[in-house]
Design a protein around this motif. Structure first.
Motif, PDB file in Angstrom:
ATOM      1  N   PRO A  40       0.828  -1.213   0.000  1.00  0.00           N
ATOM      2  CA  PRO A  40       0.000   0.000   0.000  1.00  0.00           C
ATOM      3  C   PRO A  40       0.865   1.267   0.000  1.00  0.00           C
ATOM      4  CG  PRO A  40      -0.832  -1.583   1.596  1.00  0.00           C
ATOM      5  CD  PRO A  40       0.489  -2.114   1.107  1.00  0.00           C
ATOM      6  N   LYS A  42       0.342   4.104   1.272  1.00  0.00           N
ATOM      7  CA  LYS A  42       0.413   4.754   2.590  1.00  0.00           C
ATOM      8  C   LYS A  42       1.585   4.220   3.410  1.00  0.00           C
ATOM      9  CE  LYS A  42      -4.376   6.131   2.977  1.00  0.00           C
ATOM     10  NZ  LYS A  42      -5.586   6.165   3.770  1.00  0.00           N
ATOM     11  N   ILE A  45       4.836   5.686   1.914  1.00  0.00           N
ATOM     12  CA  ILE A  45       4.997   7.102   2.253  1.00  0.00           C
ATOM     13  C   ILE A  45       5.382   7.258   3.719  1.00  0.00           C
ATOM     14  CG2 ILE A  45       3.719   9.272   2.525  1.00  0.00           C
ATOM     15  CD1 ILE A  45       2.353   8.575  -0.170  1.00  0.00           C
ATOM     16  N   LEU A  46       4.776   6.477   4.590  1.00  0.00           N
ATOM     17  CA  LEU A  46       5.140   6.508   6.014  1.00  0.00           C
ATOM     18  C   LEU A  46       6.622   6.183   6.211  1.00  0.00           C
ATOM     19  CD1 LEU A  46       2.222   4.953   8.035  1.00  0.00           C
ATOM     20  CD2 LEU A  46       3.878   6.559   8.964  1.00  0.00           C
ATOM     21  N   GLU A  57       0.716  15.264  -0.349  1.00  0.00           N
ATOM     22  CA  GLU A  57      -0.551  14.515  -0.319  1.00  0.00           C
ATOM     23  C   GLU A  57      -0.823  13.873  -1.687  1.00  0.00           C
ATOM     24  OE1 GLU A  57      -2.404  14.062   2.458  1.00  0.00           O
ATOM     25  OE2 GLU A  57      -0.756  15.132   3.431  1.00  0.00           O
TER      26      GLU A  57
END
Length: 188
Positions: A40, A42, A45-46, A57
């Protein structure tokens, strides 16, 4: 005549971060970025942010991406990074908002001085401004600034700066046309 002597090569003044930071990033990168497994976005990016990257974003990051050092990376809002992209950021790479780096493209901040027998490492940052599109299998060389909404077409090599709203093609890339008509550009 002088000959290349790689025994004299050294990166003595270059320090991209501690060995622990670099090794831990290498392991994270192998598991989450350089793999074809579609983790994923997300999570990716984390992880990038945890290693110091500045990521906006809505960024899309496909599988099998190579990022040398995330702490030298900035990506603006709603930008896309395609499969097999190679971000060789020995120094900073800044990618603006709404930019696209397509499959297999390479962003290279380092090169070697072929005029010196020691083959010294040379590094310069890369800037891709807002709306830039780097086509599949294209190369952006050290120190290149791709102006706002410029396009580097498939398989091209940018060895010098790209003008805003212009389309470039070839090796070395040459301006071939404007991205939008003059009428549209003046409205922007």
């Amino acid at each position: 005549m002088t000959k290349t002597d790689l025994r004299t090569y050294s990166t003595k003044d270059y320090y991209p971060g501690s060995a622990i930071k670099r090794v831990s990033w290498y392991l994270i990168s192998m598991c989450f970025f350089r793999t074809p497994f579609p983790w994923p976005i997300k999570i990716k990016i984390l992880l990038l942010r945890a290693y110091g990257a500045r990521i906006g974003e809505g960024v899309v990051m496909k599988p099998s991406i190579h990022i040398k050092y995330p702490w030298f990376l900035t990506i603006g809002d709603y930008s896309w990074i395609g499969e097999m992209v190679w971000i060789d950021n020995l120094v900073s790479i800044s990618i603006g908002s709404n930019a696209c780096v397509s499959q297999g493209a390479m962003l290279l901040t380092g090169n070697h001085n072929y005029k010196k027998s020691s083959f010294d490492l040379m590094m310069k940052p890369i800037v891709l401004e807002d709306g830039v599109w780097i086509g599949a299998k294209s190369v952006v060389c050290p120190g290149v600034n791709c102006g706002s909404h410029s396009v580097l077409s498939v398989g091209s090599v940018a060895t010098s700066n790209l003008k805003t709203y212009s389309v470039y093609s070839g090796n070395p890339a040459k301006e071939i046309k404007k991205r939008f008509s003059a009428e549209v550009i003046t409205k922007l």
